[in-house]
Scaffold this active site. Structure first.
Site, PDB file in Angstrom:
ATOM      1  NE  ARG A   1      -0.458  10.295   9.972  1.00  0.00           N
ATOM      2  CZ  ARG A   1      -0.834   9.272   9.211  1.00  0.00           C
ATOM      3  NH1 ARG A   1      -2.104   8.925   9.154  1.00  0.00           N
ATOM      4  NH2 ARG A   1       0.045   8.595   8.498  1.00  0.00           N
TER       5      ARG A   1
ATOM      6  CE  LYS B   1      -2.638   2.607   3.464  1.00  0.00           C
ATOM      7  NZ  LYS B   1      -1.504   3.376   3.961  1.00  0.00           N
ATOM      8  CG  ASN B   2       2.468   2.772   3.522  1.00  0.00           C
ATOM      9  OD1 ASN B   2       1.288   3.090   3.350  1.00  0.00           O
ATOM     10  ND2 ASN B   2       2.988   2.592   4.729  1.00  0.00           N
TER      11      ASN B   2
END
Ligand code: UD1
Length: 417
Positions: free
Chosen positions: A121, A22-23
């Site tokens: 974040r 995914k990343n």
């Protein structure tokens, strides 16, 4: 809202094949915007983050096909357009359009990126670096507008080896004039995967995967192909499940070198793993003993496996100290594990897990992607039935999760509530 209904304590055997990371893929797709050429990405996982990125690319004018895990991107009609919050808030990785549209068009406009709510974040390292490359960045009402006449490479030091900032600066710098050096870069394997794609497109990059990456700008990039590397977090989650419920469960299509921080901890706890070239055979281990786990950046123990690992630790005899060092709010699944029978005391970003404790099926609620994974593991080892609410998140990161697990003997249903 989606819900998982898990009937626990089922023995698992057979094979689970791991999909693309995914990343990686969430960076590879936006990175294709650096060229108007045709790009082909292989081993693309069928996850909701990919579906969202396809929509974003189509909104920008790309023609996309996605069949048999192959994503073809034709960017001939790609246009630089503002990316509104309906898109950007859906996933954290939307910030990669800053680097790619900014690098290609020297202009980008994008609302604040979303993602799991696991603490503050900020994207200050991305923004500072973009400014150093020559962008003027203006933030107004949650939208960032980036403009540059031209980009100029330079040395950029990161206070913290941010994965996202490393990839984003690499993407933005490949079309800058001169040389950019990222010092204290993140070293996650996904960074090397993105660098390989950029190199295939004609970029000059050295050192990706190390703490110092040197990018020498080129004038133009062309279309290219790339294979997405195996998802080490998906693989790690299934290895954890296998060590609690497996009977010769084969986890295939992996790169075991990227999993050492996990496999060595599991072996310390008493799990026996059999390694083959690109697979691992795992069986339920008896007499597991406590081990301490501290998440950190690669090659340390990945924060994205911390939550499923904390469920594993409830099955180890003794006192395990678990420490999260990357995010502020990655222990919100702990109260739910305790309602299922775990004995965990947590404070700030630490937890003492006292085991081993049998777990009982309960109604629990997932707060983010990897919390969903942790409660999935808990439900699978518990007696009785566990209902995990709010599991939309899990579809963002685990492809065909229910089928993959049911095919090896689990009893899981995903229902709309
Ligand atoms: C990526 C991964 C995520 C993983 C994380 C750490 C993607 C899409 N997501 O997230 O799954 O958990 O790496 O391995 O690849 N930070 C700042 N300023 C910045 C950037 C980051 O303070 O400009 C802080 C963040 O708040 C966070 C930490 O650094 O506490 C980690 O961030 P980073 O390594 O950038 O992770 P992400 O790219 O967000």
């Amino acid at each position: 809202m989606k819900k998982l209904i898990i009937k626990g304590s089922k023995e698992l055997s057979g094979e689970i094949h791991i999909g693309g990371a995914k990343n990686s893929v969430v960076a590879l797709i936006p990175a294709s915007c650096l060229t108007k050429g045709k790009c082909v990405i292989h081993n693309v996982p069928d996850i909701s983050d990919v579906a969202m990125l396809i929509q974003m690319m189509e909104y920008l004018g790309s023609k996309i096909t996605y069949e048999n895990e192959v994503l073809t991107i034709d960017n001939q009609n790609l246009k630089e357009k503002p990316i509104p919050t309906e898109f950007s808030s859906c996933l954290r990785a939307s910030y990669y359009f800053m680097g790619s549209l900014g690098g290609h068009f020297k202009h980008a406009e994008i609302s604040y990126p979303g993602g799991c709510t696991i603490g503050a974040r900020p994207i200050d390292i991305h923004l500072d670096s973009f400014k150093k490359l020559g962008f003027k960045v203006v933030e107004k009402d949650g939208t960032y507008t980036m403009n540059a006449m031209k980009l100029k490479g330079r040395d950029i030091f990161f206070d913290f080896p941010s994965v996202g900032a490393t990839i984003n600066v690499m993407i933005a710098a490949v079309l800058a004039e001169g040389t950019t050096k990222i010092i204290n870069a993140a070293r996650e394997p996904e960074i090397q995967n993105v660098a390989d794609f950029l190199i295939n497109m004609g970029a000059k990059i050295e050192g990706a995967g190390t703490a110092e990456i040197v990018i020498t700008g080129v004038k133009e990039l062309h279309g290219a192909e790339v294979d997405v590397i195996p998802d080490r977090i998906e693989a790690g989650t299934y290895i954890i499940i296998g060590s609690l419920l497996g009977k010769n469960l084969k986890i295939s299509g992996i790169n075991k070198d990227n999993l050492i921080s996990l496999t060595s901890k599991l072996e310390d706890a008493g799990v026996k793993l059999k390694y083959n070239k690109d697979s691992i055979l795992v069986s339920k281990a008896r007499n597991l003993k406590a081990v301490n786990v501290k998440t950190t950046f690669y090659p340390g123990f990945p924060t994205d496996l911390g939550q499923p690992m904390s469920t594993f630790l409830t099955q180890c005899k003794g006192e395990s100290l678990f420490e999260e060092t990357i995010y502020e709010n990655r222990l919100r699944h702990i109260p739910y594990l305790n309602t299922m029978g775990a004995r965990i005391q947590s404070w700030e970003k630490k937890a003492v897990i006292i085991g081993s404790t049998p777990l009982r099926g309960r109604k629990v609620k997932a707060t983010d992607l990897r919390a969903s994974a942790s409660l999935l593991v808990a439900g699978m080892i518990a007696t009785g039935t566990t209902e995990v609410d709010n599991v939309e998140h899990i579809l963002r990161g685990y492809e065909n999760l229910v089928d993959k697990l049911n095919n090896v003997g689990a009893d899981i249903k995903l229902i709309d509530d």
